[in-house]
Enzyme design. Structure first.
Site, PDB file in Angstrom:
ATOM      1  N   HIS A 173      -3.312 -11.182   6.950  1.00 24.80           N
ATOM      2  CA  HIS A 173      -2.118 -10.607   5.956  1.00 24.80           C
ATOM      3  C   HIS A 173      -2.021 -11.717   5.571  1.00 24.80           C
ATOM      4  CE1 HIS A 173      -0.132 -10.864   9.972  1.00 24.80           C
ATOM      5  NE2 HIS A 173       0.886 -11.310   9.570  1.00 24.80           N
TER       6      HIS A 173
HETATM    7  C1  UD1 Z   1       5.953  -9.620   7.954  1.00 22.38           C
HETATM    8  C2  UD1 Z   1       5.969 -10.579   8.541  1.00 22.38           C
HETATM    9  C3  UD1 Z   1       5.217 -11.514   9.305  1.00 22.38           C
HETATM   10  C4  UD1 Z   1       4.251 -10.991  10.035  1.00 22.38           C
HETATM   11  C5  UD1 Z   1       4.328  -9.634   9.268  1.00 22.38           C
HETATM   12  C6  UD1 Z   1       3.353  -7.736  10.450  1.00 22.38           C
HETATM   13  C7  UD1 Z   1       7.790 -12.142   7.784  1.00 22.38           C
HETATM   14  C8  UD1 Z   1       8.535 -13.504   6.664  1.00 22.38           C
HETATM   15  N1  UD1 Z   1       6.879 -11.619   7.566  1.00 22.38           N
HETATM   16  O1  UD1 Z   1       4.902 -10.034   6.822  1.00 22.38           O
HETATM   17  O2  UD1 Z   1       5.361 -12.904  10.071  1.00 22.38           O
HETATM   18  O3  UD1 Z   1       3.066 -11.179  11.021  1.00 22.38           O
HETATM   19  O4  UD1 Z   1       5.285  -8.678   9.075  1.00 22.38           O
HETATM   20  O5  UD1 Z   1       2.956  -7.400   9.532  1.00 22.38           O
HETATM   21  O6  UD1 Z   1       8.895 -11.362   8.366  1.00 22.38           O
HETATM   22  N2  UD1 Z   1       4.562  -3.445   2.915  1.00 22.38           N
HETATM   23  C9  UD1 Z   1       4.018  -2.413   2.818  1.00 22.38           C
HETATM   24  N3  UD1 Z   1       4.654  -1.299   3.558  1.00 22.38           N
HETATM   25  C10 UD1 Z   1       5.240  -1.981   4.222  1.00 22.38           C
HETATM   26  C11 UD1 Z   1       5.867  -3.433   4.976  1.00 22.38           C
HETATM   27  C12 UD1 Z   1       5.872  -3.563   4.090  1.00 22.38           C
HETATM   28  O7  UD1 Z   1       3.231  -1.820   1.498  1.00 22.38           O
HETATM   29  O8  UD1 Z   1       5.878  -0.908   5.303  1.00 22.38           O
HETATM   30  C13 UD1 Z   1       4.131  -4.354   2.049  1.00 22.38           C
HETATM   31  C14 UD1 Z   1       5.142  -4.977   0.807  1.00 22.38           C
HETATM   32  O9  UD1 Z   1       4.117  -4.283  -0.957  1.00 22.38           O
HETATM   33  C15 UD1 Z   1       5.892  -5.734   0.815  1.00 22.38           C
HETATM   34  C16 UD1 Z   1       4.512  -6.532   1.395  1.00 22.38           C
HETATM   35  O10 UD1 Z   1       3.880  -5.551   2.281  1.00 22.38           O
HETATM   36  O11 UD1 Z   1       6.845  -6.542  -0.626  1.00 22.38           O
HETATM   37  C17 UD1 Z   1       5.614  -7.587   2.524  1.00 22.38           C
HETATM   38  O12 UD1 Z   1       6.252  -7.122   3.415  1.00 22.38           O
HETATM   39  P1  UD1 Z   1       7.308  -7.977   4.257  1.00 22.38           P
HETATM   40  O13 UD1 Z   1       7.578  -7.363   5.210  1.00 22.38           O
HETATM   41  O14 UD1 Z   1       8.169  -9.012   3.047  1.00 22.38           O
HETATM   42  O15 UD1 Z   1       6.100  -9.590   5.035  1.00 22.38           O
HETATM   43  P2  UD1 Z   1       4.437  -9.411   6.012  1.00 22.38           P
HETATM   44  O16 UD1 Z   1       3.480  -9.596   5.092  1.00 22.38           O
HETATM   45  O17 UD1 Z   1       4.484  -7.519   6.400  1.00 22.38           O
END
Ligand code: UD1
Length: 374
Positions: A217
């Protein structure tokens, strides 16, 4: 249990934002409760899908958050700003003795900044759980979050000795640094017997030691088509050796489709993101793990399962020097991934705890409570 005689009960606000935070706050909250302190749980809502959040609260038996800030997904700036905006009134209302921020996600930094700015007004002190880890790669959003959170913190709770050196190099006063070990391993050791009982592999028709688990991821691996293609082709090559299970993070699923790479998922057993217990059960039963996650590098070391990390560097070097982790050569290539996997398999598994770095003893959360009680 009442607090130690030299300390009065404290109010500790625990911040939980994203998936890797939940297994860190779970044992700390329980240890604080046992010691007679008051806990307030704030969920920022950075992760909100049941599979990324709610299921972890159930699996880890964390009580309902007292506050849910509901910030959701957005760009880094907007997500960080939203957490700050929503957290400020909570801090002003509750004025805890301590705010404890775990890890390195955007929610960690956002709450740390709010505490730093309101320190004079509220008298709150900030503790960073998992302080001092460094990848030394400023392109990683997590590295920015780590360095700045540490700079804001009154108490830096470090999981490994390398963190001490990192903080010293940045001029942080050693008097604020306390070694506590790895709280995530408290959770792992506590849940392992039940995870084994669950036998998630058997339920999926997989035999113990005969399959591989992968997670993917990181922005550096999934946000650029050619990087994601190399990773998926590498996993596809491994899947020719053993079945490969890939619980797919929502970010990665979105990017695979956006880049038209869906055919590369065909040789893999792709699932939705898994809950904590299911994932622990599978990793524990696997022949090897391929990952770009930080937490999974640690969990595999604790379980004695060989791990191949798809990153240029790791902020968790003890998993390589003392544990079962190795980095695939960078820049990643399909051949490099396969060769590192073959080496990992050849060396094989070791027993649980056989490669146990200092402080990975299931008692780190007790040391957190002791540090906060002083
Ligand atoms: C975040 C953390 C990362 C951690 C990861 C674990 C930061 C900068 N990054 O990254 O360090 O390793 O979490 O998963 O804080 N989304 C969903 N459902 C959710 C959450 C996210 O669909 O419940 C999707 C959304 O499209 C979102 C994308 O995942 O835009 C990324 O989510 P985000 O929280 O921005 O960062 P992660 O890649 O999950």
């Amino acid at each position: 249990m009442s607090p130690p005689p030299h300390s009065s009960p404290k109010t500790v606000m625990l911040i939980a934002g994203a998936r890797p935070n939940f297994m860190k706050i779970a044992p700390v909250q329980k240890a604080l409760d046992r010691a007679g302190h008051r806990t307030v749980i704030v969920h920022t809502g950075q992760h909100y899908d049941d599979r990324m959040s709610g299921s972890f609260f159930r699996d880890l038996d964390i009580r309902e958050p007292d506050y849910d800030l509901g910030v959701g997904s957005a760009s880094h700036a907007v997500q960080t700003a939203r957490v700050m905006e929503a957290f400020e009134p909570v801090l002003l209302e509750r004025r805890p003795d301590w705010v404890l921020v775990p890890g390195d996600v955007n929610s960690t930094l956002a709450c740390a900044l709010v505490c730093a700015k309101l320190k004079e007004e509220t008298g709150v002190r900030l503790a960073h759980l998992e302080a001092g880890l460094r990848s030394n790669d400023w392109r990683m959003p997590e590295e920015v979050n780590r360095v700045l959170t540490d700079r804001c913190s009154d108490l830096l709770l470090i999981p490994s000795r390398d963190a001490e050196e990192n903080l010293e190099r940045e001029g942080i006063d050693g008097g604020r640094v306390v070694f506590i070990g790895n709280v995530m391993i408290d959770t792992l050791l506590n849940r392992l017997p039940a995870a084994r009982e669950l036998d998630a592999a058997g339920r999926m028709g997989l035999s113990r030691g005969q399959f591989v688990v992968a997670t993917l991821h990181r922005p550096s691996n999934v946000d650029e088509p050619s990087a994601l293609e190399v990773c998926l082709r590498g996993l596809g090559a491994i899947a020719r050796d053993r079945p490969l299970l890939l619980p797919l993070h929502p970010r990665t699923r979105k990017q695979v489709s956006a880049f038209g790479l869906d055919p590369l998922l065909e040789p893999l057993r792709v699932t939705e993101p898994l809950g904590y217990m299911e994932m622990l059960s599978l990793v524990d039963a696997s022949a090897a793990v391929v990952t770009d996650s930080g937490g999974v590098q640690e969990e595999t070391t604790a379980l004695g399962v060989p791990c191949v990390t798809l990153r240029e560097q790791t902020e968790r070097p003890v998993t390589v020097s003392e544990g079962t982790n190795r980095l695939a050569p960078w820049p990643l290539t399909v051949d490099g991934i396969i060769a590192t996997y073959a080496d990992a398999i050849a060396r094989g598994r070791v027993g649980v705890g056989a490669r146990s770095p200092e402080g990975w003893d299931g008692r780190a959360s007790e040391r957190v409570v002791a540090a906060l009680s002083q």
